[in-house]
Motif scaffolding. Structure first.
Motif, PDB file in Angstrom:
ATOM      1  N   ILE A  90       0.875  -1.157   0.000  1.00  0.00           N
ATOM      2  CA  ILE A  90       0.000   0.000   0.000  1.00  0.00           C
ATOM      3  C   ILE A  90       0.921   1.216   0.000  1.00  0.00           C
ATOM      4  O   ILE A  90       1.854   1.293   0.803  1.00  0.00           O
ATOM      5  N   SER A  91       0.682   2.139  -0.899  1.00  0.00           N
ATOM      6  CA  SER A  91       1.654   3.217  -1.110  1.00  0.00           C
ATOM      7  C   SER A  91       1.794   4.149   0.076  1.00  0.00           C
ATOM      8  O   SER A  91       2.892   4.618   0.384  1.00  0.00           O
ATOM      9  N   SER A  92       0.688   4.417   0.763  1.00  0.00           N
ATOM     10  CA  SER A  92       0.725   5.398   1.836  1.00  0.00           C
ATOM     11  C   SER A  92      -0.566   5.317   2.643  1.00  0.00           C
ATOM     12  O   SER A  92      -1.576   4.788   2.171  1.00  0.00           O
ATOM     13  N   HIS A  93      -0.537   5.881   3.840  1.00  0.00           N
ATOM     14  CA  HIS A  93      -1.764   5.979   4.631  1.00  0.00           C
ATOM     15  C   HIS A  93      -2.774   6.907   3.969  1.00  0.00           C
ATOM     16  O   HIS A  93      -3.970   6.850   4.266  1.00  0.00           O
ATOM     17  N   THR A  94      -2.305   7.765   3.054  1.00  0.00           N
ATOM     18  CA  THR A  94      -3.206   8.703   2.378  1.00  0.00           C
ATOM     19  C   THR A  94      -3.798   8.125   1.096  1.00  0.00           C
ATOM     20  O   THR A  94      -4.595   8.798   0.440  1.00  0.00           O
ATOM     21  N   ALA A  95      -3.430   6.907   0.734  1.00  0.00           N
ATOM     22  CA  ALA A  95      -3.949   6.293  -0.492  1.00  0.00           C
ATOM     23  C   ALA A  95      -5.467   6.117  -0.410  1.00  0.00           C
ATOM     24  O   ALA A  95      -6.018   5.791   0.636  1.00  0.00           O
TER      25      ALA A  95
END
Length: 331
Positions: A90-95
């Motif tokens: 998962i690229s980021s918590h903001t994805a």
């Protein structure tokens, strides 16, 4: 039943009594008394530094048998999310959900559901109507738990406030499964249990085969204590890195506040005024870590009786804040 007020008075009397035993023995005595008065209480373990300073299972299956940890599962899903982000699954918590797991979105998903972020899900701020409490049974009875949760009306702007909902954590767990190519059970075993030396049995799955994210996982109380140590020690366990330290630190920053207990809530962990990071499960299941004081705590209780913030769970918070917290002062 011991009330919060009477228990606090008892604890204070015990600590302040003349001719008292050493502080650690006094604290243990107060905890022993708690088992006599709190009928729901099954077990307590307290570790200070490397020393297990208290361990007792007066009821229930014992310290080495499985216990249903209920919604403490939400905190474990949050730990696994940290590993998924660290590995680039998962690229980021903001994805956005639409970018991480587009296949999960039904055609008739609520407007705005596609833009819900991973952070919104792990902080229980998805904005969607909750599926817990009185709505839980209807949600579980649906033919597609993920789709049902994503069809719920949007009752708040995502990221604006905490809405306690197992459905949000279930969506998150399913998204992690899609992103990693592994079931939530496999992730939990490979990234936590196998490295930390405890077993994780299969638990409930939804009609599509996704393991329930946020409820019904079973662990031994000793495994629960190991997870408390993991949180206390910034993501390491017995010298081995399990979860990135920056994720543990980010998890213990308050992102919202529970409308029920008033506690802060980070990435899957409640945050108490006295400094604990805490996983909380129905009935009074607790995994707690106090980094600054070097404490790790695991508590199990009757999983079939409620534990409200103004009742039994409040009694457990009193235990954490008085005799247990002062174990650190008895070093």
């Amino acid at each position: 039943m011991l009330t919060r007020r009477s228990f606090t008075a008892l604890a204070t009397m015990s600590v302040a009594a003349p001719f008292a035993r050493p502080a650690q023995s006094q604290n243990a005595s107060v905890l022993d008394s708690a088992f006599e008065r709190l009928e729901q209480l099954h077990s307590i373990q307290v570790q200070r530094g490397d020393d297990l300073v208290y361990a007792r299972a007066a009821r229930g299956p014992g310290l080495d048998e499985l216990a249903n940890i209920k919604s403490c599962s939400k905190s474990i899903v949050a730990l696994l999310l940290g590993t998924c982000i660290a590995r680039g699954e998962i690229s980021s918590h903001t994805a956005r959900l639409a970018d991480v797991a587009p296949a999960l979105l039904p055609e008739d998903a609520t407007e705005g559901a596609a833009d819900i972020t991973i952070e919104n899900l792990v902080t229980l701020q998805a904005g969607l109507e909750g599926t817990s409490g009185s709505r839980y049974g209807g949600w579980i009875a649906s033919g597609n738990w993920v789709a049902d949760a994503l069809r719920r009306p949007m009752i708040a702007e995502p990221g604006s406030r905490m809405i306690y909902s197992t459905g949000s954590t279930h969506i998150l767990g399913a998204a992690m499964t899609e992103a990693s190519g592994q079931s939530l059970l496999s992730l939990a075993r490979q990234r936590l249990g196998d490295h930390m030396g405890f077993e994780i049995p299969p638990w409930v799955r939804d009609p599509q085969g996704y393991y329930l994210g946020g409820n019904e996982m079973a662990l031994t109380p000793r495994a629960m204590l190991s997870l408390a140590l993991l949180m206390r020690d910034d993501g390491t366990f017995r010298g081995t890195r399990i979860v990135p330290s920056d994720w543990i630190r980010a998890s213990t920053i308050s992102r919202g506040r529970s409308p029920y207990s008033g506690m802060g809530y980070g990435y899957g962990w409640f945050l108490t005024r006295s400094g604990y990071a805490l996983a909380r499960g129905y009935g009074g299941q607790v995994i707690a870590a106090h980094r600054d004081l070097g404490l790790a705590v695991a508590i199990t209780s009757d999983p079939n009786r409620p534990a409200r913030s103004g009742g039994y769970f409040g009694d457990l918070i009193d235990l954490l804040d008085n005799p247990i917290l002062t174990f650190a002062e008895a070093a």
